[in-house]
Design a protein around this motif. Structure first.
Motif, short mmCIF file in Angstrom:
data_model
loop_
_atom_site.label_atom_id
_atom_site.label_comp_id
_atom_site.label_asym_id
_atom_site.label_seq_id
_atom_site.Cartn_x
_atom_site.Cartn_y
_atom_site.Cartn_z
N ALA A 11 -30.49 28.07 -42.83
CA ALA A 11 -31.52 28.32 -41.81
C ALA A 11 -32.88 27.81 -42.27
N ASP A 12 -33.07 27.59 -43.56
CA ASP A 12 -34.34 27.09 -44.10
C ASP A 12 -34.42 25.56 -44.11
N TYR A 13 -33.39 24.89 -43.63
CA TYR A 13 -33.32 23.43 -43.70
C TYR A 13 -34.59 22.75 -43.20
N ASP A 14 -35.04 23.07 -42.00
CA ASP A 14 -36.20 22.37 -41.43
C ASP A 14 -37.47 22.54 -42.27
N ALA A 15 -37.71 23.76 -42.74
CA ALA A 15 -38.91 24.01 -43.54
C ALA A 15 -38.84 23.30 -44.89
N ILE A 16 -37.67 23.32 -45.53
CA ILE A 16 -37.53 22.63 -46.82
C ILE A 16 -37.66 21.13 -46.62
N ARG A 17 -37.05 20.63 -45.57
CA ARG A 17 -37.11 19.20 -45.24
C ARG A 17 -38.56 18.75 -45.08
N LYS A 18 -39.35 19.53 -44.36
CA LYS A 18 -40.76 19.18 -44.15
C LYS A 18 -41.53 19.19 -45.47
N GLY A 60 -47.75 34.01 -46.89
CA GLY A 60 -47.92 34.26 -45.46
C GLY A 60 -47.95 32.97 -44.65
N ARG A 61 -48.26 31.84 -45.31
CA ARG A 61 -48.30 30.54 -44.63
C ARG A 61 -46.92 29.90 -44.53
N GLY A 62 -45.92 30.47 -45.22
CA GLY A 62 -44.57 29.89 -45.21
C GLY A 62 -44.20 29.40 -46.60
N ILE A 63 -43.25 28.47 -46.65
CA ILE A 63 -42.76 27.94 -47.92
C ILE A 63 -43.83 27.06 -48.56
N ALA A 90 -40.64 20.56 -55.60
CA ALA A 90 -41.79 20.12 -54.81
C ALA A 90 -42.67 21.31 -54.47
N ALA A 91 -43.94 21.02 -54.21
CA ALA A 91 -44.87 22.08 -53.83
C ALA A 91 -45.90 21.54 -52.85
N ASP A 92 -46.41 22.44 -52.04
CA ASP A 92 -47.49 22.13 -51.11
C ASP A 92 -48.73 21.84 -51.94
N LYS A 93 -49.37 20.71 -51.68
CA LYS A 93 -50.56 20.32 -52.45
C LYS A 93 -51.71 21.32 -52.31
N LYS A 94 -51.69 22.10 -51.24
CA LYS A 94 -52.76 23.09 -51.01
C LYS A 94 -52.50 24.41 -51.74
#
Length: 187
Positions: A11-18, A60-63, A90-94
């Motif tokens: 179920a996390d596919y789309d968020a991980i993909r992004k 709170g912002r997501g993955i 991988a990680a969000d740059k922010k």
């Protein structure tokens, strides 16, 4: 803001993909982002690992960070160690520190962790996390069916005929026999 470490599901596919697409700057058609490839790497059960091999850090912002455990066993004459390599890290740059935080979490999931490959950022960060080079890994490939490979190659551009010519020559190169190597089947 609180941070949660958890295993993922399909179920996390789309968020991980992004996250992977944005972090690695890859094209939408990249094999890295293919649903079946991710399913195989992350969620299909394996005898040597229970549950998902994919993990995230969420706020709170997501993955904000992702990593996948590639489990294996290191054997010696007297020891058997559970080992892992962290892939698709991988990680969000922010999200400052999120990548290091998930990596540290993943390192606790086996007796030891090795780093077999990585991009430039990974190579800069690993020493800061306590990793030291212990050797080099080389990958060698010999094309056996260059025409078949050309027909199924993911990129069709001006390099394709050149690649076919090179791979055809390589496939004809003499095959080396006994160079002091032996093989035996193990269970």
């Amino acid at each position: 803001m609180s941070t949660t470490f958890r295993s993922t599901t399909e179920a996390d596919y789309d968020a991980i993909r992004k996250l992977l697409r944005d972090s690695f700057g890859v094209d939408e058609r990249s094999p890295l982002l293919d649903r079946e490839c991710m399913r195989w790497k992350y969620w299909i059960p394996r005898a040597d690992w229970k549950g998902s091999r994919s993990f995230v850090l969420e706020t709170g912002r997501g993955i904000v960070a992702h990593g996948c455990i590639w489990p294996f066993t290191l054997l010696s004459q007297s020891t058997r160690l559970s080992a892992s390599n962290v892939i698709d890290w991988a990680a969000d740059k922010k999200a400052a520190g999120a990548g290091a935080a998930i990596f540290r979490h993943l390192c606790t999931m086996a007796d030891c962790t090795v780093a077999l490959h990585g991009g430039e950022i990974t190579k800069r960060v690993l020493p800061m996390l306590g990793f030291k080079p212990a050797g080099e890994m080389w990958t060698f490939v010999r094309p056996l069916r260059p025409f078949h490979q050309m027909l199924n190659h993911q990129y069709r551009n001006w390099k394709l005929p050149l690649r076919l010519a090179r791979n055809s020559l390589w496939s004809l190169w003499p095959r080396y026999r006994d160079r002091g190597w032996t093989t035996r089947q193990i269970s």
